[in-house]
Design a protein around this motif. Structure first.
Motif, PDB file in Angstrom:
ATOM      1  N   MET A   1       0.846  -1.207   0.000  1.00  0.00           N
ATOM      2  CA  MET A   1       0.000   0.000   0.000  1.00  0.00           C
ATOM      3  C   MET A   1       0.880   1.254   0.000  1.00  0.00           C
ATOM      4  O   MET A   1       1.812   1.338   0.816  1.00  0.00           O
ATOM      5  N   SER A   2       0.604   2.209  -0.862  1.00  0.00           N
ATOM      6  CA  SER A   2       1.402   3.448  -0.890  1.00  0.00           C
ATOM      7  C   SER A   2       1.083   4.296   0.351  1.00  0.00           C
ATOM      8  O   SER A   2       0.050   4.083   1.016  1.00  0.00           O
TER       9      SER A   2
ATOM     10  N   ALA B   1      -2.664   6.886   4.016  1.00  0.00           N
ATOM     11  CA  ALA B   1      -3.128   8.168   4.560  1.00  0.00           C
ATOM     12  C   ALA B   1      -4.604   8.389   4.233  1.00  0.00           C
ATOM     13  O   ALA B   1      -5.362   8.936   5.045  1.00  0.00           O
ATOM     14  N   GLN B   2      -5.010   7.934   3.049  1.00  0.00           N
ATOM     15  CA  GLN B   2      -6.417   8.105   2.653  1.00  0.00           C
ATOM     16  C   GLN B   2      -7.332   7.266   3.551  1.00  0.00           C
ATOM     17  O   GLN B   2      -8.365   7.746   4.024  1.00  0.00           O
ATOM     18  N   ASP B   3      -6.928   6.026   3.809  1.00  0.00           N
ATOM     19  CA  ASP B   3      -7.722   5.161   4.708  1.00  0.00           C
ATOM     20  C   ASP B   3      -7.814   5.788   6.096  1.00  0.00           C
ATOM     21  O   ASP B   3      -8.883   5.835   6.713  1.00  0.00           O
TER      22      ASP B   3
ATOM     23  N   GLY C   1      10.235   8.712   6.117  1.00  0.00           N
ATOM     24  CA  GLY C   1       9.709   9.314   4.882  1.00  0.00           C
ATOM     25  C   GLY C   1      10.480  10.557   4.462  1.00  0.00           C
ATOM     26  O   GLY C   1      11.220  11.153   5.240  1.00  0.00           O
ATOM     27  N   GLY C   2      10.308  10.939   3.205  1.00  0.00           N
ATOM     28  CA  GLY C   2      10.929  12.149   2.668  1.00  0.00           C
ATOM     29  C   GLY C   2       9.867  13.019   2.001  1.00  0.00           C
ATOM     30  O   GLY C   2       8.668  12.920   2.333  1.00  0.00           O
ATOM     31  N   LEU C   3      10.294  13.820   1.041  1.00  0.00           N
ATOM     32  CA  LEU C   3       9.378  14.764   0.391  1.00  0.00           C
ATOM     33  C   LEU C   3       8.184  14.066  -0.296  1.00  0.00           C
ATOM     34  O   LEU C   3       7.044  14.523  -0.147  1.00  0.00           O
ATOM     35  N   PRO C   4       8.399  12.963  -1.037  1.00  0.00           N
ATOM     36  CA  PRO C   4       7.241  12.321  -1.681  1.00  0.00           C
ATOM     37  C   PRO C   4       6.199  11.831  -0.670  1.00  0.00           C
ATOM     38  O   PRO C   4       4.994  12.016  -0.881  1.00  0.00           O
TER      39      PRO C   4
END
Ligand SMILES: Cc1cc2nc3c(=O)[nH]c(=O)nc-3n(C[C@H](O)[C@H](O)[C@H](O)COP(=O)(O)OP(=O)(O)OC[C@H]3O[C@@H](n4cnc5c(N)ncnc54)[C@H](O)[C@@H]3O)c2cc1C
Length: 369
Positions: free
Chosen positions: A1-2, A7-9, A55-58
């Motif tokens: 999962m991206s 985040a959407q869930d 995590g980074g910018l993306p």
């Protein structure tokens, strides 16, 4: 999962439920933020070896985008936290990093107190009074709009440096004597649950151990980490606004039926409006995510994404209101809330007009402030 899907869930379960009420009462999304802490979202940018998600910018962009689809105000507060945290992680001393990471992993979050009444959108030119002594600085004055005011535990604050023409960036704890907020001054058109208001600084004393990075390095921090993560974060937020406006307009077009059984969605003009919103939303999202992942010429791409998404959010809101008709205008649909939120995009520093000027300068090899 991206990260976006995760985040959407999360946002659908924990941010969306209170988003209308937080807007109506201009109150901070406390419960959403408690859940963000519990689910590790505050630590998205903390390296894995320090207990975060690495995590980074993306990933920052993906989380802000998904959160904004549910509540742009909550996403704005979260975005500012990520920016302040990233700045501390990049420029802070080992002791500062340890302290801030511990706070964040304990469920505390950060904010930015940069804008002033005087300098306005040019927050890299602070007027606030900073008197230096052997142990640190004494600050007097006010910051004009501070998102998450009184809720965040640490605020990044910019002052002039001892050296003429340079800036210092400080990590100011909420409990510092002399810090107060003028919460009654917040009555935003949109982004109402970010509770942005003036921060008053009355003889606030900070030791040099609160200064992030070397003396005079504030400008580099603003141009480097802060601008990149802030501008990308805003691009993501307004892309999220575009996307939700498209979903809301399409839902309404399908569900609104006439006595003859036909639906609003059967009307070709409405289809055209929905298509125009979708095209804008898809382009804003693609531009933003591509800019966040860019390895070359990242800055112009990020500025372009921010300008395009902010302008598109207003345009998507305009078209969605047209599809929503009287029901949207009379606030029976959440379209007007997202349209109000969209309007913050063009004025938040650096605003769209300033960004366009910066972009023009970059494209012609001229320095930006
Ligand atoms: C919802 C919201 C949340 C915010 N949260 C924070 C926060 O957490 N922390 C923080 O530090 N600040 C925050 N701000 C403040 C914000 O980012 C800006 O600094 C502020 O809105 C701009 O202040 P001003 O109206 O005094 O701008 P002004 O400087 O008076 O500018 C007015 C307009 O003129 C334009 N303009 C000014 N100069 C130029 C130029 N040279 N070229 C082209 N156009 C120009 C600007 O883009 C702007 O649209 C927030 C603002 C909003 C709306």
């Amino acid at each position: 999962m991206s990260v976006y899907e995760q985040a959407q869930d999360f946002a659908r379960a924990h941010i969306l439920p209170t988003s209308a009420e937080c807007d109506a009462t201009a109150s901070f999304p406390d419960e959403a933020f408690r859940q963000m802490a519990a689910h590790g979202w505050f630590a998205l940018l903390i390296p894995e070896e320090l207990g975060g998600k690495g995590g980074g910018l993306p990933e920052h962009a993906e989380a802000c985008l998904a959160f904004a689809e549910a509540n742009p105000s909550a996403a704005l507060c979260y975005m500012m936290h990520n920016v302040a945290l990233r700045c501390a992680l990049t420029h802070g001393s080992e002791a500062q990093k340890r302290r801030i990471c511990k706070d964040v992993l304990d469920g505390k979050f950060m904010a930015l107190a940069y804008s002033e009444f005087g300098s306005g959108t040019h927050f890299y030119n602070p007027q606030i009074e900073a008197a230096f002594g052997p142990e640190g600085v004494t600050i007097n004055g006010a910051k004009s709009m501070v998102t998450s005011a009184g809720k965040a535990s640490t605020y990044m604050i910019i002052t002039r440096s001892e050296e003429e023409g340079k800036l210092d960036n400080w990590a100011l704890p909420l409990a510092t004597p002399g810090v107060s907020f003028q919460s009654s001054a917040w009555n935003g058109l949109g982004m109402r649950s970010n509770i942005s208001c003036p921060m008053l600084l009355d003889d606030v004393k900070l030791g040099f151990d609160a200064r992030i990075g070397a003396a005079g390095s504030g400008q580099d921090q603003l141009l480097g980490v802060v601008s990149i993560f802030f501008v990308t974060g805003l691009a993501a937020i307004y892309s999220g606004v575009c996307s939700t406006l498209g979903v809301l307009a399409a839902q309404h077009a399908k569900s609104r039926t006439y006595p003859d059984g036909s639906a609003l969605s059967h009307i070709e003009t409405v289809q055209n409006h929905l298509a125009a919103i979708y095209v804008r939303a898809a382009a804003a999202r693609s531009l933003t995510l591509e800019a966040a992942r860019a390895e070359a010429e990242a800055l112009p791409k990020i500025l372009a994404a921010r300008v395009f998404s902010a302008e598109s959010a207003i345009e998507c809101g305009r078209l969605a209101m047209r599809v929503g008709g009287g029901k949207a205008y009379n606030k029976a649909l959440p379209i007007e809330r997202f349209l109000r939120d969209a309007y913050a995009g063009q004025v938040m520093a650096p605003g769209v007009d300033v960004l366009n000027v910066w972009l023009g300068k970059i494209l012609t090899d001229q320095p930006i402030p």
